[in-house]
Design a protein around this motif. Structure first.
Motif, PDB file in Angstrom:
ATOM      1  N   LEU A 117       1.174  -6.956  -3.830  1.00  0.00           N
ATOM      2  CA  LEU A 117       1.887  -6.832  -2.555  1.00  0.00           C
ATOM      3  C   LEU A 117       1.816  -5.395  -2.049  1.00  0.00           C
ATOM      4  O   LEU A 117       1.541  -5.159  -0.862  1.00  0.00           O
ATOM      5  CB  LEU A 117       3.348  -7.262  -2.711  1.00  0.00           C
ATOM      6  CG  LEU A 117       4.214  -7.108  -1.449  1.00  0.00           C
ATOM      7  CD1 LEU A 117       3.629  -7.900  -0.290  1.00  0.00           C
ATOM      8  CD2 LEU A 117       5.651  -7.529  -1.735  1.00  0.00           C
ATOM      9  N   LYS A 118       2.037  -4.456  -2.932  1.00  0.00           N
ATOM     10  CA  LYS A 118       1.940  -3.047  -2.543  1.00  0.00           C
ATOM     11  C   LYS A 118       0.530  -2.716  -2.077  1.00  0.00           C
ATOM     12  O   LYS A 118       0.345  -2.002  -1.085  1.00  0.00           O
ATOM     13  CB  LYS A 118       2.329  -2.166  -3.734  1.00  0.00           C
ATOM     14  CG  LYS A 118       2.276  -0.673  -3.447  1.00  0.00           C
ATOM     15  CD  LYS A 118       2.653   0.122  -4.686  1.00  0.00           C
ATOM     16  CE  LYS A 118       2.530   1.617  -4.431  1.00  0.00           C
ATOM     17  NZ  LYS A 118       2.868   2.411  -5.647  1.00  0.00           N
ATOM     18  N   ALA A 120      -1.653  -4.804  -0.760  1.00  0.00           N
ATOM     19  CA  ALA A 120      -1.885  -5.448   0.535  1.00  0.00           C
ATOM     20  C   ALA A 120      -1.205  -4.674   1.655  1.00  0.00           C
ATOM     21  O   ALA A 120      -1.777  -4.486   2.742  1.00  0.00           O
ATOM     22  CB  ALA A 120      -1.388  -6.892   0.498  1.00  0.00           C
ATOM     23  N   LYS A 121       0.003  -4.202   1.431  1.00  0.00           N
ATOM     24  CA  LYS A 121       0.720  -3.432   2.458  1.00  0.00           C
ATOM     25  C   LYS A 121      -0.029  -2.148   2.792  1.00  0.00           C
ATOM     26  O   LYS A 121      -0.170  -1.787   3.962  1.00  0.00           O
ATOM     27  CB  LYS A 121       2.134  -3.109   1.966  1.00  0.00           C
ATOM     28  CG  LYS A 121       3.095  -4.276   1.985  1.00  0.00           C
ATOM     29  CD  LYS A 121       4.487  -3.807   1.554  1.00  0.00           C
ATOM     30  CE  LYS A 121       5.507  -4.919   1.658  1.00  0.00           C
ATOM     31  NZ  LYS A 121       6.868  -4.458   1.288  1.00  0.00           N
ATOM     32  N   THR A 122      -0.476  -1.460   1.760  1.00  0.00           N
ATOM     33  CA  THR A 122      -1.219  -0.214   1.974  1.00  0.00           C
ATOM     34  C   THR A 122      -2.512  -0.478   2.730  1.00  0.00           C
ATOM     35  O   THR A 122      -2.886   0.272   3.648  1.00  0.00           O
ATOM     36  CB  THR A 122      -1.528   0.462   0.624  1.00  0.00           C
ATOM     37  OG1 THR A 122      -0.305   0.728  -0.058  1.00  0.00           O
ATOM     38  CG2 THR A 122      -2.302   1.757   0.831  1.00  0.00           C
ATOM     39  N   ARG A 125      -1.732  -1.243   6.398  1.00  0.00           N
ATOM     40  CA  ARG A 125      -1.264  -0.032   7.079  1.00  0.00           C
ATOM     41  C   ARG A 125      -2.420   0.920   7.389  1.00  0.00           C
ATOM     42  O   ARG A 125      -2.465   1.530   8.461  1.00  0.00           O
ATOM     43  CB  ARG A 125      -0.222   0.659   6.192  1.00  0.00           C
ATOM     44  CG  ARG A 125       0.533   1.782   6.866  1.00  0.00           C
ATOM     45  CD  ARG A 125       1.804   2.138   6.112  1.00  0.00           C
ATOM     46  NE  ARG A 125       1.561   2.478   4.719  1.00  0.00           N
ATOM     47  CZ  ARG A 125       1.960   1.733   3.687  1.00  0.00           C
ATOM     48  NH1 ARG A 125       2.610   0.602   3.884  1.00  0.00           N
ATOM     49  NH2 ARG A 125       1.703   2.108   2.448  1.00  0.00           N
ATOM     50  N   LEU A 149       1.430 -13.313  -0.264  1.00  0.00           N
ATOM     51  CA  LEU A 149       1.579 -11.860  -0.280  1.00  0.00           C
ATOM     52  C   LEU A 149       0.875 -11.227   0.915  1.00  0.00           C
ATOM     53  O   LEU A 149       1.367 -10.247   1.480  1.00  0.00           O
ATOM     54  CB  LEU A 149       1.027 -11.284  -1.585  1.00  0.00           C
ATOM     55  CG  LEU A 149       1.707 -11.745  -2.877  1.00  0.00           C
ATOM     56  CD1 LEU A 149       1.098 -11.034  -4.081  1.00  0.00           C
ATOM     57  CD2 LEU A 149       3.210 -11.498  -2.829  1.00  0.00           C
ATOM     58  N   GLN A 152       3.077 -11.737   3.948  1.00  0.00           N
ATOM     59  CA  GLN A 152       4.223 -10.841   3.891  1.00  0.00           C
ATOM     60  C   GLN A 152       3.820  -9.421   4.282  1.00  0.00           C
ATOM     61  O   GLN A 152       4.537  -8.741   5.034  1.00  0.00           O
ATOM     62  CB  GLN A 152       4.836 -10.834   2.486  1.00  0.00           C
ATOM     63  CG  GLN A 152       6.090  -9.961   2.378  1.00  0.00           C
ATOM     64  CD  GLN A 152       6.711 -10.003   0.995  1.00  0.00           C
ATOM     65  OE1 GLN A 152       6.437 -10.910   0.200  1.00  0.00           O
ATOM     66  NE2 GLN A 152       7.552  -9.035   0.679  1.00  0.00           N
ATOM     67  N   ALA A 153       2.667  -8.987   3.783  1.00  0.00           N
ATOM     68  CA  ALA A 153       2.186  -7.643   4.105  1.00  0.00           C
ATOM     69  C   ALA A 153       1.890  -7.513   5.596  1.00  0.00           C
ATOM     70  O   ALA A 153       2.239  -6.502   6.222  1.00  0.00           O
ATOM     71  CB  ALA A 153       0.935  -7.331   3.289  1.00  0.00           C
ATOM     72  N   GLU A 156       5.140  -7.352   7.613  1.00  0.00           N
ATOM     73  CA  GLU A 156       5.899  -6.118   7.467  1.00  0.00           C
ATOM     74  C   GLU A 156       5.160  -4.874   7.939  1.00  0.00           C
ATOM     75  O   GLU A 156       5.799  -3.885   8.326  1.00  0.00           O
ATOM     76  CB  GLU A 156       6.307  -5.946   5.999  1.00  0.00           C
ATOM     77  CG  GLU A 156       7.260  -7.027   5.505  1.00  0.00           C
ATOM     78  CD  GLU A 156       7.661  -6.840   4.050  1.00  0.00           C
ATOM     79  OE1 GLU A 156       7.425  -5.736   3.508  1.00  0.00           O
ATOM     80  OE2 GLU A 156       8.207  -7.786   3.451  1.00  0.00           O
ATOM     81  N   GLU A 157       3.835  -4.893   7.912  1.00  0.00           N
ATOM     82  CA  GLU A 157       3.078  -3.672   8.192  1.00  0.00           C
ATOM     83  C   GLU A 157       2.218  -3.704   9.454  1.00  0.00           C
ATOM     84  O   GLU A 157       1.932  -2.659  10.020  1.00  0.00           O
ATOM     85  CB  GLU A 157       2.174  -3.337   6.990  1.00  0.00           C
ATOM     86  CG  GLU A 157       2.918  -3.101   5.689  1.00  0.00           C
ATOM     87  CD  GLU A 157       3.765  -1.841   5.721  1.00  0.00           C
ATOM     88  OE1 GLU A 157       3.495  -0.956   6.561  1.00  0.00           O
ATOM     89  OE2 GLU A 157       4.702  -1.750   4.912  1.00  0.00           O
TER      90      GLU A 157
END
Length: 208
Positions: A117-118, A120-122, A125, A149, A152-153, A156-157
């Motif tokens: 998840l981290k 994917a968010k990075t 972004r 995931l 979700q990413a 949120e991003e």
């Protein structure tokens, strides 16, 4: 006491030894790792056609080779962030036993050295200014990130205005609808489609 048969033993370069067991597991032990075994253990392990106690088999996989695979996993993650699947595949390329890979991946997950998840968010972004939402989704699927995931990413991003981004790409390529022939329009359209932008957004911006 349960035992497992050693079906093949072959010396390798630099003092390494290759050993294959009857269950198909193959290991290659370094000279320094062989020194961690007693003379009796080494004699049993390197006797082709012989049998070794399951305790010794587990010692080789967990206490010797398992430690090396964990160190290799940590080294790979120090060099660059990876998804769980990417790390798994990278370790498989080195022909480590499956059980050792699974334990190494579980180990680094336990300490959050890998976090899909981290990751994917990075990725979202950092890449959203160059790629569409759909392209980001496709890229992350290929990297082995679970769909829930990824969503979700993105939720949120992802903050990019896709039509504005299409406009920026067209301007960067000096696109002018009034001065461009149909062939060039089609080429530009295909370029944007490959980037993952939606048909409606592409046509709306190209017509402006």
């Amino acid at each position: 006491m349960r035992e497992i048969q050693v079906v093949a033993v072959m010396p390798r370069e630099k003092g390494r030894m290759y050993v294959r067991f009857e269950d198909g597991v193959e290991v290659e032990l370094y000279r320094g790792e062989l020194h961690k075994l007693s003379r009796q253990e080494l004699g049993m392990l390197l006797k082709e056609g012989g049998y070794v106690p399951m305790a010794l088999y587990q010692k080789v996989l967990k206490e010797i080779l398992g430690i090396r695979v964990k160190k290799r996993a940590l080294f790979l993650l120090e060099r660059m962030d990876r998804t769980e699947q990417q790390l798994y595949e990278k370790l498989r390329q080195s022909s480590y036993p499956e059980v050792c890979i699974e334990e190494a991946v579980a180990y680094v997950k336990q300490y959050h050295y890998i976090d899909d998840l981290k990751y994917a968010k990075t990725y979202v972004r950092c890449q959203q200014q160059k790629k569409s939402r759909q392209r980001l989704r496709t890229d992350l699927i290929k990297k082995g990130v679970a769909r829930e995931l990824i969503e979700q990413a993105l939720e949120e991003e992802f903050a990019s205005d896709e039509r504005e981004k299409i406009k920026e790409l067209l301007e960067k390529r000096h696109y002018d609808c009034a001065c461009t022939d149909r062939r060039e329009q089609q080429r530009m359209y295909q370029f944007l489609m490959r980037r993952g932008y939606k048909n409606g957004d592409i046509l709306a911006v190209m017509r402006q």
